[in-house]
Design an enzyme around this catalytic site. Structure first.
Site, PDB file in Angstrom:
ATOM      1  N   ASP A  51       0.900  -1.396  -0.116  1.00  0.00           N
ATOM      2  CA  ASP A  51      -0.118  -0.027  -0.165  1.00  0.00           C
ATOM      3  C   ASP A  51       0.890   1.301  -0.006  1.00  0.00           C
ATOM      4  O   ASP A  51       1.609   1.369   0.883  1.00  0.00           O
ATOM      5  CB  ASP A  51      -0.906  -0.163   1.380  1.00  0.00           C
ATOM      6  N   TYR A  56       3.306  10.014  -0.275  1.00  0.00           N
ATOM      7  CA  TYR A  56       4.447   9.530   0.350  1.00  0.00           C
ATOM      8  C   TYR A  56       5.811   9.665  -0.310  1.00  0.00           C
ATOM      9  O   TYR A  56       6.906   9.514   0.418  1.00  0.00           O
ATOM     10  CB  TYR A  56       4.263   7.749   0.675  1.00  0.00           C
ATOM     11  N   LYS A  81      -2.949   5.723  -3.986  1.00  0.00           N
ATOM     12  CA  LYS A  81      -3.851   6.726  -3.856  1.00  0.00           C
ATOM     13  C   LYS A  81      -3.540   7.989  -4.405  1.00  0.00           C
ATOM     14  O   LYS A  81      -2.502   8.321  -4.602  1.00  0.00           O
ATOM     15  CB  LYS A  81      -3.929   6.900  -1.986  1.00  0.00           C
TER      16      LYS A  81
END
Length: 286
Positions: A51, A56, A81
């Site tokens: 994930d 990030y 995401k």
């Protein structure tokens, strides 16, 4: 023999028929990525669910680690995401394709809207922006770029509005979930609507590891506090995403399928809910 040689993580069915591994490995910003740890998790611990998020800042590095692991792409589940700064129809489609390119992947197994509020400046409501962005994800899903689509940090109100405004119900809702923050009402709603409930921060950023009740239960079972909390989450049917960059911790976090918590201990851990958030709180977002 490696842990990976005999570990096969259980899977949870999505409403579209795909199966998501119930345990994954999360990444994060601010030192939350380690190339060696990812390769170790994939090759030595049986992890097949990774994930990440554009936020990030490790997409390119993660893609390289996946390639180095030698694990066939068909054996992996990769979730990414969409950052709220990329909301809107055109921006969302571009951001997803750019993320695929950064990670050297042809598709994502799951692609999530990261937050219910947009960071884009526009003359529209959050609801309108969510609907416009979701329309882009629906097309990416229909095109096969995303095998499943979902949301993160969405509350019941946000999900209800999305259901009214769009045609594809999210396959997954990923939210903060640990003994101190259980969101049982949201979980119940998701399950009634066929939305898989996924939990991040299962250790409450380490806060549960010092809790006397958790320590007592850990001693009873001969497992670590982290294993107890991850097992509790999984036993509640929650797709669980612990994060670590330490090989020892990753291995420990994967060793949660050889035991089961008694119902009384599940209830005791469930009673620890106090509503605290260790990450973002989206209950205020309209």
């Amino acid at each position: 023999m490696t842990l990976a040689a005999h570990l096969r993580f259980p899977k949870v069915p999505l409403s579209n028929g795909l199966q998501i591994p119930i345990l994954g490995l999360g990444t994060s910003h601010d030192g939350g990525f380690s190339h060696d740890a990812i390769v170790y998790a994939l090759t030595e611990c049986g992890v097949c669910h990774i994930d990440t998020a554009k936020r990030y800042g490790c997409e390119e590095k993660l893609g390289k680690a996946i390639i180095e692991s030698g694990i066939p792409r068909s054996d992996l589940w990769v979730t990414n995401k969409l950052w709220p700064g990329d909301y809107g129809y055109k921006a969302a489609k571009k951001a997803c394709l750019d993320s695929c390119s950064q990670m050297r992947l042809h598709h994502f197994d799951l692609y999530l809207m990261h937050w219910p509020e947009s960071l884009q400046s526009c003359n529209c409501s959050n609801r309108e922006m969510r609907a416009e962005t979701w329309r882009a994800l629906e097309e990416l899903y229909q095109e096969g770029v995303c095998r499943a689509i979902g949301v993160s940090n969405f509350q019941v109100q946000h999900l209800e509005e999305l259901k009214e405004d769009c045609s594809v119900v999210p396959h997954v809702n990923q939210v903060e979930y640990h003994p101190f923050q259980q969101s049982n009402q949201l979980m119940g709603y998701c399950r009634r609507e066929g939305i898989v409930f996924e939990g991040y921060s299962p250790l409450a950023k380490g806060q549960v590891l010092r809790n006397p009740t958790v320590l007592q239960i850990a001693e009873k079972y001969g497992h670590t506090p982290a294993q107890i909390c991850i097992r509790w989450s999984i036993q509640n049917g929650v797709v669980t995403i612990p994060k670590s960059t330490k090989k020892k911790r990753i291995r420990e976090n994967c060793q949660v399928f050889g035991f089961q918590l008694e119902e009384s201990d599940m209830a005791t851990l469930g009673s620890l809910h106090d509503g605290r958030h260790v990450t973002w709180d989206s209950t205020h977002v309209e």
